[in-house]
Design an enzyme around this catalytic site. Structure first.
Site, short mmCIF file in Angstrom:
data_model
loop_
_atom_site.label_atom_id
_atom_site.label_comp_id
_atom_site.label_asym_id
_atom_site.label_seq_id
_atom_site.Cartn_x
_atom_site.Cartn_y
_atom_site.Cartn_z
N ASP A 1 16.16 4.59 -32.49
CA ASP A 1 16.54 5.99 -32.62
C ASP A 1 15.42 6.95 -32.28
O ASP A 1 15.48 8.13 -32.60
CB ASP A 1 17.04 6.27 -34.05
CG ASP A 1 15.98 5.96 -35.10
OD1 ASP A 1 14.88 5.50 -34.73
OD2 ASP A 1 16.26 6.18 -36.30
N CYS B 1 11.38 4.39 -33.98
CA CYS B 1 11.14 2.96 -34.23
C CYS B 1 9.67 2.62 -34.42
O CYS B 1 9.33 1.75 -35.23
CB CYS B 1 11.75 2.12 -33.11
SG CYS B 1 11.25 2.62 -31.45
N HIS C 1 10.94 0.95 -26.85
CA HIS C 1 11.30 0.49 -28.19
C HIS C 1 10.22 -0.41 -28.80
O HIS C 1 9.55 -1.16 -28.10
CB HIS C 1 12.62 -0.29 -28.15
CG HIS C 1 13.12 -0.68 -29.50
ND1 HIS C 1 13.56 0.25 -30.43
CD2 HIS C 1 13.21 -1.89 -30.10
CE1 HIS C 1 13.93 -0.39 -31.53
NE2 HIS C 1 13.72 -1.68 -31.36
#
Length: 322
Positions: A113, A116, A313
């Site tokens: 989101d 992370c 990410h």
């Protein structure tokens, strides 16, 4: 780093206006666009292409909807589960993961989101304190966080904005100083999956990161200048746009700032497409590792937190010796 009325099939829609049916009676009176010369208001009503900002907002909405399907912090999984994601695709990733399996036994996913990094960083750190029952480190960290209250106020942040978040973070530290039990471990996980607790802690880390960057403007400004073709005019503006807002992705600069601010050494393992895949059972290139060790740490200090970076990410890695 997700979740009109029907038109009859047997004939044209008789409710549509004549100009929209393609059946204008006087073909000679139409323009090349298919519209009457005097009917410019219709042409003006055709919607423009979405702006870049609108496209980005739509992409962020899609990402947010997808993220809602996963926990903020997931369960521990074997590295084989990570490798399975790429076994029919990127063989470079597969070979790098096979090499990582020599040092790491499990990993833990975090929600993609945009928060992370901060969420994975603080959960992995608190979990390491709980498992090791490192009371000296708990006391050190508590003192550092408490000292940041004055730094944040001096930096122009209102205490009302961050005091609850700071209390929540320090409460988590108090909990991990208690004797280890499976319940305590589960409680930490539950707390970091809770919307209020988890997001307030992430917000606090973002404010501390922002304040650290602005306090050391001369050091960080060259990083900022190199990150963008048209960088923000000031460090303060950069922080307002790219550090403080929830959901903004983290880069090298964010990691340097927060690890220095809290004096927590971190290792980031980069799983990317660099290097060429080689034949045969893990003989390909190694994943790149980078240790972010604050200058305040004694020489030889080992990372307390291990994170796995895949483009856009961060997840948590667990060394085998831990």
């Amino acid at each position: 780093m997700a979740e009109g009325g029907d038109v009859a099939a047997d004939g044209p829609d008789q409710t549509r206006p004549a100009w929209d049916s393609g059946g204008l009676p006087d073909a000679d009176a139409t323009s090349a666009s298919g519209l009457a010369p005097d009917d410019t208001s219709i042409e003006a009503a055709v919607p423009d292409r979405p702006t870049d900002e609108e496209i980005l907002a739509q992409q962020n909405l899609i990402r947010a909807e997808q993220a809602q399907k996963s926990e903020y912090v997931g369960i521990q999984e074997p590295m084989s589960a990570l490798k399975e994601e790429y076994v029919n695709g990127n063989q470079n990733f597969v070979q790098k993961i096979e090499k990582l399996e020599g040092n790491y036994g499990t990993f833990r996913r975090t929600r993609g989101d945009g928060n992370c990094f901060f969420r994975g960083f603080i959960f992995a750190y608190l979990e390491s304190l709980l498992l090791a029952r490192d009371l000296a480190e708990c006391n050190r960290f508590t003192s550092v966080v408490q000292a940041w209250k004055a730094h944040l106020v001096d930096g122009g942040f209102q205490e009302l904005v961050f005091e609850d978040a700071m209390d929540i973070l320090l409460d988590q530290v108090k909990e991990v100083t208690k004797p280890y039990t499976n319940y305590a471990h589960e409680r930490l996980l539950v707390n970091m999956r809770d919307d209020t607790v988890s997001n307030l802690v992430v917000m606090l880390l973002r404010l501390i990161t922002s304040c650290e960057v602005q306090r050391r403007e001369d050091f960080f400004f060259p990083f900022i200048m190199g990150m963008y073709d048209e960088p923000p005019a000031t460090v303060e503006l950069f922080c307002q746009r790219h550090v403080e807002p929830m959901g903004e992705e983290s880069d090298h600069l964010h990691i340097v700032a927060v690890t220095d601010a809290l004096q927590i050494p971190v290792r980031v393992v980069y799983l990317d497409s660099s290097g060429m895949p080689a034949g045969g059972n893990g003989s390909g290139p190694d994943a790149t590792c980078h240790d972010f060790v604050p200058d305040t740490c004694t020489p030889g200090t080992r990372p307390r937190v291990h994170l796995l970076y895949r483009p856009g990410h961060y997840d948590i890695l667990y060394p085998k010796e831990a």
